[in-house]
Design a protein around this motif. Structure first.
Motif, mmCIF file in Angstrom:
data_model
loop_
_atom_site.group_PDB
_atom_site.id
_atom_site.type_symbol
_atom_site.label_atom_id
_atom_site.label_comp_id
_atom_site.label_asym_id
_atom_site.label_seq_id
_atom_site.Cartn_x
_atom_site.Cartn_y
_atom_site.Cartn_z
ATOM 1 N N THR A 129 0.613 -3.209 -14.453
ATOM 2 C CA THR A 129 1.605 -2.852 -13.431
ATOM 3 C C THR A 129 1.252 -1.574 -12.682
ATOM 4 O OG1 THR A 129 2.885 -1.701 -15.145
ATOM 5 C CG2 THR A 129 3.468 -3.995 -14.676
ATOM 6 N N ASP A 130 0.221 -0.824 -13.131
ATOM 7 C CA ASP A 130 -0.192 0.392 -12.442
ATOM 8 C C ASP A 130 -1.029 0.038 -11.219
ATOM 9 O OD1 ASP A 130 1.077 1.838 -14.399
ATOM 10 O OD2 ASP A 130 -0.731 2.047 -15.625
ATOM 11 N N LEU A 131 -0.911 0.842 -10.170
ATOM 12 C CA LEU A 131 -1.681 0.621 -8.937
ATOM 13 C C LEU A 131 -3.014 1.357 -9.049
ATOM 14 C CD1 LEU A 131 1.125 1.142 -6.265
ATOM 15 C CD2 LEU A 131 0.361 -0.982 -7.294
ATOM 16 N N ILE A 132 -4.134 0.603 -8.986
ATOM 17 C CA ILE A 132 -5.472 1.193 -9.056
ATOM 18 C C ILE A 132 -6.122 1.007 -7.694
ATOM 19 C CG2 ILE A 132 -7.664 1.231 -10.277
ATOM 20 C CD1 ILE A 132 -6.257 -0.083 -12.646
ATOM 21 N N TYR B 8 -3.096 -0.917 1.169
ATOM 22 C CA TYR B 8 -2.127 -1.444 0.207
ATOM 23 C C TYR B 8 -1.227 -0.317 -0.300
ATOM 24 C CZ TYR B 8 -0.212 -3.798 -3.873
ATOM 25 O OH TYR B 8 0.643 -4.337 -4.799
ATOM 26 N N LEU B 9 -1.827 0.826 -0.609
ATOM 27 C CA LEU B 9 -1.041 1.948 -1.121
ATOM 28 C C LEU B 9 -0.027 2.416 -0.085
ATOM 29 C CD1 LEU B 9 -0.782 3.959 -3.512
ATOM 30 C CD2 LEU B 9 -2.215 5.503 -2.177
ATOM 31 N N GLU B 10 -0.449 2.505 1.182
ATOM 32 C CA GLU B 10 0.446 2.984 2.227
ATOM 33 C C GLU B 10 1.645 2.061 2.420
ATOM 34 O OE1 GLU B 10 -2.181 3.260 5.507
ATOM 35 O OE2 GLU B 10 -3.134 5.127 4.835
ATOM 36 N N SER B 11 1.465 0.747 2.167
ATOM 37 C CA SER B 11 2.559 -0.202 2.359
ATOM 38 C C SER B 11 3.493 -0.278 1.159
ATOM 39 C CB SER B 11 1.991 -1.600 2.661
ATOM 40 O OG SER B 11 1.241 -2.074 1.557
ATOM 41 N N HIS B 12 2.983 0.048 -0.041
ATOM 42 C CA HIS B 12 3.798 -0.110 -1.252
ATOM 43 C C HIS B 12 4.327 1.209 -1.809
ATOM 44 C CE1 HIS B 12 2.182 -4.151 -1.203
ATOM 45 N NE2 HIS B 12 2.978 -4.479 -2.192
ATOM 46 N N LEU B 13 3.655 2.332 -1.519
ATOM 47 C CA LEU B 13 4.044 3.587 -2.148
ATOM 48 C C LEU B 13 5.434 4.069 -1.729
ATOM 49 C CD1 LEU B 13 3.035 5.587 -4.178
ATOM 50 C CD2 LEU B 13 2.011 6.927 -2.340
ATOM 51 N N PRO B 14 5.854 3.949 -0.450
ATOM 52 C CA PRO B 14 7.212 4.399 -0.106
ATOM 53 C C PRO B 14 8.299 3.699 -0.912
ATOM 54 C CG PRO B 14 5.902 4.074 1.886
ATOM 55 C CD PRO B 14 5.085 3.548 0.755
ATOM 56 N N VAL C 246 -7.130 -10.270 1.864
ATOM 57 C CA VAL C 246 -8.466 -9.747 2.185
ATOM 58 C C VAL C 246 -8.366 -8.323 2.732
ATOM 59 C CG1 VAL C 246 -10.441 -10.042 3.713
ATOM 60 C CG2 VAL C 246 -9.470 -12.014 2.542
ATOM 61 N N SER C 247 -7.366 -8.083 3.591
ATOM 62 C CA SER C 247 -7.259 -6.779 4.245
ATOM 63 C C SER C 247 -6.789 -5.687 3.294
ATOM 64 C CB SER C 247 -6.298 -6.867 5.426
ATOM 65 O OG SER C 247 -4.984 -7.128 4.976
ATOM 66 N N LEU C 248 -6.208 -6.048 2.164
ATOM 67 C CA LEU C 248 -5.656 -5.045 1.254
ATOM 68 C C LEU C 248 -6.540 -4.774 0.041
ATOM 69 C CD1 LEU C 248 -1.884 -6.073 1.238
ATOM 70 C CD2 LEU C 248 -2.957 -4.246 2.534
#
Length: 719
Positions: free
Chosen positions: A581-584, A512-518, A498-500
């Motif tokens: 597989t792309d992040l939107i 979500y981007l901040e947690s997965h992008l690194p 829910v939070s992401l």
């Protein structure tokens, strides 16, 4: 008949007998000469094969061995003893397929001559070879045949060795209860006969079985006992090296990486000196896993892949499984989920073929983690269902009370062994003191031994009673804790999901981007270093910032509900335009961010144009009699646009670049795209305002407008 005729006849018969005797002797000497020559040829061939094995020319050694075997089989009585020795040498060099053929031919010869003792030894070697090839059914059949012969011959030493082999076979199949019983019998015999080497080897395999039950502390105790037992005499360096590798593995699992590297390296040096290729490969896998855990991925991968190459060349199934597991776990930690899945699937297939439930669970868990990371939740749920079934099957297959009883019996034998060592170490001192007061010293020694024995029996009885009560309580508490843990995990998963996600569009949000992008950036940089000379490799991260044109007008003309319908429909178009597989990401308001993983920078214009065209051609139903049509503006860039290491600075600059490019698209007329494909290392004579703003030496710009010169660049960035 006259006398002279009789004498002539007798002389003729004598000459015939002499001639026959001479002919027989000639044939016999010829056969002996031929046999001696053939024996010399066999001995020379075997010496040549051993030399090739020592110099690691394995293919030539195997071909020479098969040619020797073929020539031997053409004889009626081929040298079985020599072939048996060569088969054991090939087995020691981990050339198991050829060793199997050599030993099978030897067994056939011994069977034809009813040589029961040699048959038993050959069957034991064949069982070991089949076990290394993961042919556990055949291995068990050979071991049981040898056990029948050992009973017939009343050979107790051979029975103990076969019990050890049978226990190892059960251990390799994950059958703990069936493994502990023959291990206990073997340990008891070797302790009574004071066979230090075999006792230590049995303790090592018992420790391996306890490690299989996740009893790391107990397994380490047995490894250290085996090492202590070997240190009292000039012992087998291969076995000492193997034990040090096991202890190093335990240190690695406990987080003591520096100690693990030192211990495993000591074992590796011993195995290298003994030219034990299987042990060296096992040490390389353990050392590689430790280096990867310490952050030295390149060195760790190189060691594991070297061990995998040897395991595959020798068809060593156990080593192949260990190497696959190490590579899959390491690749998963490096976020290389697709390659990790390849190794995990191969490991699962082999474990299923071998009916090894524990290995299946391990590889399936890796598959589950990879699918979750790839957002393929349907496959992950299917894997999770299989894992639950296998766990239930494993739990049902174990008679825990029987296993605990066997553990107690083995522990009693181990402690008895330690006590025997204590008595032996004291005997030297007693012998020296015997000159002064033999009777008194002997009396007190026997008294002390009796007291210690009584105390040992009493303490073991008390320990067993407490263990039963404690195990019962721990089991109840574990079940309750597991239930609470599952509930917390489920609640956390729901809360995290829910939070992401953005509630309106169902897309991921900034968190979500901040947690997965690194992690994605590290994976991309690692892949780029591997393919630094390949411009066509799919190792880039691509970023596109997409804005709906004149969205404020839609809210003003049709209302905010209509605006929400447009945003939801726009999100669906983006899902169709890009890969699963792309992040939107919904970045905010009418702005959307797309991060394409494992892509090529040359595809940026094509991706932007496909998105622009699909948006422009899609009708949006907002509840009116006819749908409306909208357009979008796009700014894009490579992530990162130039070489940087710090993630925060890197991401901040990348976003500024794509935001600046998006604003240029809007100023240039909207319904188009502007972006950076790559940054030049050398200063360009035709610099753009974008280069000046971000202090780039030069850049390659792409746009949907007439040309780069037609782009209207913003002088001051506006929000």
């Amino acid at each position: 008949m006259t006398a002279w005729r009789k004498q002539a006849l007798m002389g003729h018969k004598g000459r015939r007998a002499t001639f026959a005797l001479i002919s027989f002797l000639f044939c016999f000497l010829s056969l002996m000469s031929t046999w001696a020559y053939a024996q010399r040829v066999v001995d020379d061939d075997i010496a040549s094969i051993k030399s090739l094995l020592s110099s690691r020319q394995f293919e030539r050694a195997e071909k020479s061995a098969m040619l020797l075997l073929e020539r031997a089989l053409q004889q009626q009585n081929y040298p079985a003893d020599e072939l048996l020795g060569l088969g054991k040498t090939l087995k020691k060099a981990s050339r198991f397929t050829v060793a199997k053929s050599m030993l099978a031919a030897t067994l056939e010869q011994y069977t034809a001559h009813a040589n029961l003792e040699k048959m038993s030894l050959t069957l034991l070697s064949l069982a070991s070879v089949e076990r290394h090839l993961a042919n556990y059914t055949a291995a068990m059949a050979y071991a049981q045949r040898a056990m029948s012969l050992a009973h017939l011959e009343r050979n107790e030493e051979l029975k103990a060795k076969l019990n050890l082999e049978i226990g190892i076979i059960h251990h390799m199949q994950g059958d703990v209860e069936s493994a502990l019983t023959p291990f206990k019998d073997a340990l008891g015999f070797f302790r009574v006969t004071r066979d230090t080497q075999q006792t230590s080897e049995t303790l090592v395999h018992i420790a391996d079985t306890y490690h299989l039950l996740n009893e790391t502390a107990l397994s380490r105790t047995y490894y250290e006992d085996a090492l202590t037992l070997l240190s009292t005499e000039d012992s087998n360096s291969i076995l000492i090296g193997t034990i040090k590798i096991r202890i190093g593995n335990a240190q690695k699992e406990e987080g003591f990486f520096d100690n693990a590297v030192a211990t495993i390296s000591e074992g590796l040096n011993l195995l290298l000196a003994a030219d034990n290729k299987k042990g060296v490969a096992e040490a390389q896998i353990a050392l590689g896993e430790t280096f990867i855990a310490m952050g030295n991925s390149s060195k760790g991968f190189a060691l594991i892949q070297e061990a995998m190459a040897f395991a595959q060349s020798s068809a060593h199934a156990v080593l192949i499984k260990q190497a696959r597991l190490a590579l899959a776990q390491a690749l998963l930690n490096e976020n290389n989920f697709e390659q990790a899945l390849v190794y995990a699937r191969e490991g699962t297939a082999d474990a299923r073929k071998d009916k090894d439930i524990r290995s299946q669970l391990t590889f399936l868990s890796l598959q589950f983690s990879a699918y979750v990371s790839l957002n393929e939740f349907k496959k992950a749920l299917d894997i999770q269902a299989v894992i639950q079934q296998l766990r239930a099957l494993l739990l049902n297959s174990h008679n825990m009370s029987a296993i605990e009883g066997l553990q107690a019996e083995i522990e009693l034998v181990r402690q008895s062994t330690a006590f025997e060592q204590l008595k032996e170490s004291k005997q030297l001192a007693l012998a020296q003191a015997e000159r002064e007061n033999l009777s008194t010293t002997l009396f007190w020694s026997l008294t002390l031994a009796g007291i210690l024995s009584l105390f040992l029996i009493w303490s073991r009885y008390r320990q067993r009673q407490q263990t039963v009560l404690l195990a019962r309580e721990v089991k109840q508490q574990t079940l309750a804790l597991q239930q609470k843990n599952d509930e917390l995990k489920q609640a956390y998963s729901v809360l995290e999901e829910v939070s992401l996600r953005d509630r309106l569009t169902g897309l991921y949000n900034r968190h979500y981007l901040e947690s997965h992008l690194p992690g994605e950036l590290r994976r991309s940089q690692f892949a780029a270093k591997q393919d630094c000379n390949d411009k066509k490799s799919n190792s880039d991260l691509l970023c596109l910032l997409i804005d709906i044109d004149f969205f404020k007008r839609i809210n003003d003309d049709y209302g905010h509900i209509a605006g929400d319908e447009v945003l939801s429909g726009f999100a669906k178009v983006l899902k169709d335009a890009f890969r699963q597989t792309d992040l939107i990401i919904r970045w905010g308001g009418e702005e959307f961010l797309v991060v394409c993983r494992q892509s090529n920078r040359e595809d940026l214009p094509k991706l932007a144009e496909r998105c622009r065209e699909m948006v422009a051609s899609t009708p949006f139903d907002i509840g009116l009699t006819s749908p409306i049509y909208i357009t979008c503006s796009i700014g894009f860039s490579l992530l990162p646009p130039n070489h940087m290491e710090d993630f925060e600075v890197l991401w901040e600059q990348t976003f500024e670049v794509i935001d600046y490019a998006l604003y240029a698209t809007k100023l240039s007329g909207r319904n188009g795209w502007v972006g950076v494909i790559e940054i030049h290392d050398e200063i360009s004579v035709h610099q753009t305002p974008l280069d000046a703003k971000f202090k780039f030496p030069g850049s390659r710009i792409a746009t949907s407008f007439n040309n780069v010169a037609s782009i209207k660049w913003p002088e001051i960035h506006e929000e």
